[in-house]
Design an enzyme around this catalytic site. Structure first.
Site, short mmCIF file in Angstrom:
data_model
loop_
_atom_site.label_atom_id
_atom_site.label_comp_id
_atom_site.label_asym_id
_atom_site.label_seq_id
_atom_site.Cartn_x
_atom_site.Cartn_y
_atom_site.Cartn_z
CG ASN A 13 -11.32 -3.73 -1.21
OD1 ASN A 13 -10.27 -4.35 -1.03
ND2 ASN A 13 -11.32 -2.42 -1.45
CB ILE A 38 -4.56 7.65 -4.95
CG1 ILE A 38 -5.53 7.85 -3.79
CG2 ILE A 38 -3.12 7.89 -4.51
CD1 ILE A 38 -5.46 6.80 -2.70
#
Ligand code: CTP
Length: 405
Positions: free
Chosen positions: A213, A312
């Protein structure tokens, strides 16, 4: 940026070829808003002229303790009393030895000795041949100067003017500038360990292609710099970005979300603060081809299947250290609309004490940002500012929320 606005810096030059870098450093200090008083030793004038340094600093240069321009004829007192810091760049091996012994037979060393030691910090940027740098006498002197309260900014490594290669080059002007700015920042995170994720992840499809991205990593890198300025020990886990590592920050480069998680899990056991700025890919291709996926001539496009990546931030937030309050977790949310609503919900969903919301298209790749702080008390909108200023503000907000020892 005007990181040194209102600061008065005495820039001392001693004899060494690195004096040519002092010209650029002087310009950089002025550009950051500092007023700069240059003081030169006789030896430094062999390498660069006082005219050059006067033109760049916009002030007459002092070279002698007998300079009668000072009404009381005491430049060594007057110059040091007015300064926020004395930076000696370049500092020769000989000048270091002089400082160690408290010698005061010319203006610069006299001024260093006469400075109020608790109020006017002394920073030293050594510059010398690699053998001179490695010599036990120099190393001993450096240690003694540090013990006497000076800050040694370290040296660079590489090709030297003498033709040899090794340690002892003066740091570059931009590095010294960053170090000085950092030195003068408040130390709100002294002794803390800060762990940061930044940038995009890259999820490989085959050896040639992958999914990623547009995250530039700028905000995470700015937070790493700001945390280090605030005195923290900083580890920055970065996806593929084209950014220079902030000074004094340990960087671990990773590609995929799973690499990033592995690096974070290895570090999180020691951290006091975790800031997740990375734009982690939510999904990765379900399969990875060891060879390039080729067209088969039929015109049919391959069908790609995806699996979800680990979260995460949520993983770290669930750890025992985060749950006990020993590890303070901060998340980021980039939204396109209804920022307050989505950011508030995301903070609760991720189970973290602080979340920074921003409008994605207004921040991606930009040098500035507008942050919305969301915590258990509510929502606070901060003014639009450069990413570094936002990062410094965020670091101060984090420091306030950490448990008091
Ligand atoms: N994050 C993470 N690991 C992931 C995804 C996100 O650590 N796999 C972190 C980001 O670094 C950020 C925060 O989680 O700090 C918010 O990420 P975002 O992708 O906006 O959250 P999602 O829960 O995926 O929400 P959305 O529905 O908007 O995609």
């Amino acid at each position: 940026m005007n990181d040194l606005a209102g600061k008065h810096i005495v820039l001392g030059l001693t004899g060494g070829i690195a004096c040519y870098k002092a010209a650029e450093l002087c310009r950089g200090l002025v550009k950051e808003g500092a007023t700069v008083q240059v003081v030169m030793t006789e030896a430094s004038e062999q390498f660069i002229t006082a005219v050059t340094m006067q033109a760049l600093s916009g002030r007459p240069v002092y070279t002698s303790q007998w300079d009668a321009r000072e009404p009381n004829n005491m430049p060594h007192i007057n110059l040091s009393r007015q300064s926020d810091a004395i930076l000696i760049a370049p500092c020769s091996a000989d000048f270091m030895a002089k400082l160690v012994h408290g010698r005061a037979d010319e203006l610069l060393s006299l001024m260093c000795l006469a400075r109020p030691i608790d109020k006017v910090p002394l920073l030293i940027a050594p510059a010398m041949n690699r053998e001179m740098w490695a010599h036990p006498a120099t190393q001993r002197n450096m240690q003694q100067l540090a013990d006497d309260g000076a800050t040694i900014l370290g040296v660079g490594s590489g090709f030297q003017a003498c033709g040899e290669t090794g340690d002892g080059r003066m740091l570059e002007a931009n590095e010294l500038l960053e170090d000085l700015v950092a030195f003068l920042q408040p130390k709100a995170l002294a002794g803390k360990r800060v762990l940061i994720t930044a940038g995009p992840t890259f999820e490989a499809l085959d050896p040639i292609r992958g999914i990623t991205n547009h995250s530039s990593g700028k905000m995470g890198f700015a937070i790493a710099r700001a945390a280090r300025e605030a005195g923290a020990d900083v580890v920055l886990v970065a996806g593929p970005v084209h950014l220079a590592t902030p000074r004094g920050v340990r960087r671990i480069d990773v590609k995929s979300a799973r690499d990033m998680l592995a690096a974070i899990e290895g570090e999180a056991t020691r951290a006091d603060v975790f800031v997740a700025t990375a734009a982690v890919a939510d999904w990765r291709p379900a399969t990875h081809s060891d060879q390039k996926i080729k067209k088969d001539g039929s015109g049919a496009a391959p069908t790609l299947a995806f699996v979800e990546n680990p979260d995460i931030l949520a993983t770290v937030a669930k750890s025992a250290r985060a749950q006990s309050g020993a590890l303070f977790c901060v998340g980021f949310a980039a939204e396109s609309h209804d920022l307050v609503k989505h950011a508030t919900a995301k903070r609760e969903r991720k189970g973290i004490p602080l979340l920074v919301g921003n409008i994605g298209p207004l921040t991606f790749g930009q040098d500035d940002n507008q942050m919305l702080l969301v915590d258990a008390q509510g929502v606070q909108e901060l003014p639009r500012a450069s990413k570094l200023e936002c990062a410094r503000r965020l670091v101060a907000e984090i420091a306030q929320r950490l448990p008091r020892p």
